[in-house]
Every structure is written in structure tokens, then in C-alpha cells.
Design a protein around this motif. Structure first.
Motif, PDB file in Angstrom:
ATOM      1  N   GLU A 254      62.522 -33.881 137.006  1.00 51.04           N
ATOM      2  CA  GLU A 254      62.011 -35.084 137.677  1.00 51.04           C
ATOM      3  C   GLU A 254      60.899 -35.724 136.840  1.00 51.04           C
ATOM      4  OE1 GLU A 254      59.450 -36.035 141.685  1.00 51.04           O
ATOM      5  OE2 GLU A 254      61.157 -34.659 141.890  1.00 51.04           O
ATOM      6  N   ASN A 255      59.989 -34.912 136.327  1.00 54.03           N
ATOM      7  CA  ASN A 255      58.901 -35.438 135.500  1.00 54.03           C
ATOM      8  C   ASN A 255      59.419 -35.958 134.162  1.00 54.03           C
ATOM      9  OD1 ASN A 255      57.051 -34.834 137.469  1.00 54.03           O
ATOM     10  ND2 ASN A 255      56.116 -33.115 136.395  1.00 54.03           N
ATOM     11  N   SER A 258      60.899 -39.451 134.300  1.00 55.88           N
ATOM     12  CA  SER A 258      59.858 -40.479 134.388  1.00 55.88           C
ATOM     13  C   SER A 258      59.168 -40.690 133.047  1.00 55.88           C
ATOM     14  CB  SER A 258      58.821 -40.089 135.451  1.00 55.88           C
ATOM     15  OG  SER A 258      59.403 -40.052 136.733  1.00 55.88           O
ATOM     16  N   ARG A 261      61.563 -42.588 130.625  1.00 60.28           N
ATOM     17  CA  ARG A 261      61.644 -44.018 130.953  1.00 60.28           C
ATOM     18  C   ARG A 261      60.377 -44.746 130.523  1.00 60.28           C
ATOM     19  NH1 ARG A 261      64.077 -42.963 137.042  1.00 60.28           N
ATOM     20  NH2 ARG A 261      66.290 -42.745 136.441  1.00 60.28           N
ATOM     21  N   ILE A 366      52.996 -36.220 138.120  1.00 60.41           N
ATOM     22  CA  ILE A 366      53.561 -37.164 137.160  1.00 60.41           C
ATOM     23  C   ILE A 366      52.593 -38.299 136.834  1.00 60.41           C
ATOM     24  CG2 ILE A 366      54.719 -38.499 138.958  1.00 60.41           C
ATOM     25  CD1 ILE A 366      55.854 -37.860 135.292  1.00 60.41           C
ATOM     26  N   HIS A 367      51.749 -38.680 137.775  1.00 59.59           N
ATOM     27  CA  HIS A 367      50.798 -39.759 137.509  1.00 59.59           C
ATOM     28  C   HIS A 367      49.799 -39.353 136.431  1.00 59.59           C
ATOM     29  CE1 HIS A 367      52.278 -40.602 141.627  1.00 59.59           C
ATOM     30  NE2 HIS A 367      52.251 -41.855 141.210  1.00 59.59           N
ATOM     31  N   LEU A 370      51.718 -39.450 132.989  1.00 54.31           N
ATOM     32  CA  LEU A 370      51.932 -40.813 132.487  1.00 54.31           C
ATOM     33  C   LEU A 370      50.625 -41.463 132.053  1.00 54.31           C
ATOM     34  CD1 LEU A 370      54.608 -42.150 135.009  1.00 54.31           C
ATOM     35  CD2 LEU A 370      54.964 -41.180 132.735  1.00 54.31           C
TER      36      LEU A 370
END
Length: 378
Positions: A254-255, A258, A261, A366-367, A370
Motif C-alpha cells: 500500500e505504501n 503511493s 505514484r 505514508i504521509h 511522502l
């Protein structure tokens, strides 16, 4: 049993003596025998250990194989497989592969008269053209390290078996959660259990799985005769880590999607390598052959090696380090780290250039991941 149940229970019945639910650490070098040739299944810990037996059975179950063998490292597992060959034999390998594997082929096995040819990972015609009268096996990584190319395992398995060759697949990047090469025709599957199977960056290990009894017996002989086996505490740590493999792999993927992308849209990024992106040339194969796309992402930065170094120094959550598959996020510079043993001209011809970075995307929020990439690339 389904996968999430297997990782917790396969090969890990309660201890028959005490009823302990968790497999004990059998910290012993030898075992009492009641008479000549009479014992309880174990004689000497290099040959076998109950803690190790549990791990071997568990990983074999996860790969839908009959036999598992644990080793002191992934490279020890690889060397055991290569001991199936004799002087004068030849193997074929995909050209995008771990630098330590290349070093083992060229600088160790080459000294004993075993030769290797390298072909484009996804080009079936090249595999067939590379077959010689003395070829004995084909060696694959899929996804490959570090460019995340895919190989059609079923197609190469058919080719290998038409010519009487063994097919070996290094399944470390995918993990058995996302891919089972034995189900697709491979004869042998191997893992560096240091990576996703253990998952906590605190132990070194390797494992080999097969359903071929003849191959298993020869590998078992070499495991004992050479003796590159893991200690019981290392095995116990791996068993402890493997229990969360399913939930970890879901978050890794999942991470990673992200992150891929994000990088794919970033102005400072030249190219992203991740089979989960529709733009990846092997995306359709990945959807057919795997149950997910994994947690590894590689990308090429626009600029120079100095720019790469500047980005690496700015990262706060991603740690610059070798290895992969732990809960923490790591960034690796393959040209100087994992693939530094490959001569520069060969390495660069294969696409492992100075501006390539490889990410092992962890299971952090994930935040934070990123934001860390954004501030480092800014």
C-alpha cells in the motif's frame, strides 16, 4: 490453511514436551541417544535442530512446497543450490540480479569450472539461444534487483523442462505472500530470510524450498556437509517475524504504490521502476503472475551523482543502508552498495547507473514517507 493462518501455525505445533505455544529455542549442539542408532530424530545440531525444523516446515508451506532447508544467509542458500553443479557445467541467469549473486557466480563458482551466461530478464528467446549442451539450470529473480523487471516463470519453466534443466527462482523481492514460483513450474525457490520473511532487520538467514525429493536430498546433504546453517536463536527470531508477514506485506505494498505514484509525477525524477504502475512494461505480467506488486520501488534521479548524494543526506525517515524488507524504510544506492561488486561497465550497461536509487518502502505512516521524499527532493 490460508496464508495468514499458515504463517502463524505451519510447522509450529505446541511443544510436545511442555505444551509451549511458541516454538522453543533449542540451544544445544548435541542430543542424547539411548543406544546405537536410537535417538528422537536429532543427533547433532548442524544436521538438524527442532527450532530450525519449524522454520523449514513453515516456509515450505508458505511456498506450497514439500521440503524446506534453512541456511545461515541467503548467499549460503544460493551456494548450496550451486553445489548441485559440477565442474564444466553452465547456468543461465537474468542479467538484472543481485550483485552478491553475480559475485558468487563469477568469482567463486567460476574458479571451479562453472560458467554463467546472462540474458535479458524478460526475453524468452535469449534464454533459449543461451542453452548449451552443458547447461544444467536457469536462475531467475522476479521482480529483479534493482530494476524490478519481471520474468514469465511459466514460460521459462516450460523451456527449462523441455531441455531437462532445473529452474531456480529467487523470490526474495516478492515474498511468498505475493508469488509462489513452485506453483508456476519452478523446481527450486529461494529466499534471503533476512528480508521480508524476518521483516525486522535483526537477523541474517536464507531458505530453499523444493518439491523434488531427489533435489531435496542432495541439498540436504550439502546443508549438513558444508555446515552453513543458522543458529537456533536466529531461527527463532525469523519464526517470530514470519508470523506478521501477511499484515506487513499488505502495508508495504500500500505504501509502495503511493510512493511510486508520487515519484512518477515528480519533476526531479527521470524514471520510476515499479510493476504496480500501469506504465511498467511488465505490468500485465505482474497482474497475472503475482497477487500484488510488493514493497520495492526504484527510481532514477535527474542530475548527477552529487545531486543524488545531496538528496540522500536530506532524507530523515528513509535510512541510507543496504538490505531491504524490514518494517523501516530504507534507501540504497545500488551502484556503490548492493551491486558494487559488478564491474562498472557491465553494471551501467544493465541500467544500474549512479543516479539510480532503490527504496525498500516500510510500514510507517505514508504521509511521513511522502513528506520525507518531498523535502529531500525539493
Amino acid at each position: 490453511m490460508k496464508f495468514s493462518t499458515k504463517v502463524i501455525h505451519a510447522g509450529q505445533e505446541p511443544d510436545p514436551t511442555t505444551g509451549a505455544v511458541m516454538t522453543p529455542i533449542y540451544q544445544t549442539s548435541t542430543y542424547a541417544q539411548t543406544g546405537l542408532g536410537e535417538h528422537k530424530g536429532y543427533e547433532y545440531a548442524r544436521t538438524g535442530n527442532p527450532t530450525r525444523t519449524a522454520l523449514e516446515a513453515c516456509v515450505a508451506a508458505l511456498e506450497n512446497g514439500q521440503y524446506g532447508l534453512a541456511f545461515a544467509s541467503g548467499l549460503a542458500a544460493e551456494h548450496a543450490i550451486l553445489n548441485l553443479l559440477r565442474a564444466g557445467d553452465h547456468l543461465i541467469a537474468c542479467d538484472d540480479l543481485y550483485g552478491g549473486t553475480y559475485r558468487l557466480f563469477e568469482r567463486v563458482m567460476g574458479r571451479y569450472g562453472v560458467s554463467a551466461s546472462y540474458v535479458t530478464a524478460s526475453n524468452l528467446v535469449e534464454y533459449e539461444k543461451a542453452i548449451r549442451p552443458n547447461t544444467r539450470l536457469i536462475w531467475l529473480e522476479t521482480p529483479t534487483n534493482p530494476l524490478l523487471n519481471l520474468v514469465d516463470i511459466q514460460a521459462v519453466a516450460r523451456l527449462a523442462h523441455q531441455h531437462g534443466l532445473l529452474l531456480v527462482v529467487d523470490n526474495t523481492f516478492a515474498s511468498p505472500y505475493f508469488q509462489n514460483p513452485l506453483d508456476l513450474g519452478a523446481d527450486i525457490v529461494l529466499h534471503s530470510t533476512t528480508k521480508y520473511i524476518n521483516g525486522h532487520s535483526d537477523v541474517i538467514g536464507g531458505v530453499v524450498v523444493t518439491s523434488n525429493q531427489e533435489v531435496y536430498e542432495e541439498l540436504k546433504f550439502h546443508q549438513n556437509a558444508v555446515g552453513a546453517v543458522p543458529g537456533p536463536f536466529d531461527v527463532w527470531l525469523t519464526l517470530r517475524g514470519i508470523k506478521t508477514l501477511a499484515v506487513r506485506m499488505k502495508q508495504h505494498e500500500e505504501n509502495a504504490i503511493s510512493v511510486a505514484r508520487f515519484l512518477d509525477e515528480h519533476a526531479r525524477v527521470e524514471r520510476v521502476y515499479y510493476p504496480g504502475l500501469p506504465s511498467h512494461p511488465d505490468h500485465a505480467l505482474a497482474k497475472r503472475q503475482m497477487r500484488g506488486f510488493g514493497g520495492m520501488v526504484s527510481f532514477q534521479l535527474k542530475g548527477t551523482r552529487a545531486d543524488v548524494d545531496n538528496v540522500l543526506r536530506r532524507l530523515k525517515v528513509f535510512t541510507l543502508a543496504e538490505s531491504l524488507g524490514g518494517v523501516e524504510s530504507l534507501v540504497c544506492h545500488p551502484a556503490t552498495m548492493t551491486h558494487g561488486s559488478i564491474p562498472q561497465e557491465i553494471r551501467e550497461a544493465r541500467g544500474v547507473v549512479d543516479t539510480l536509487l532503490r527504496l525498500s518502502v516500510g510500514i510507517e505512516d505514508i504521509h511521513d514517507l511522502l513528506f520525507d521524499l518531498e523535502q529531500a527532493l525539493a
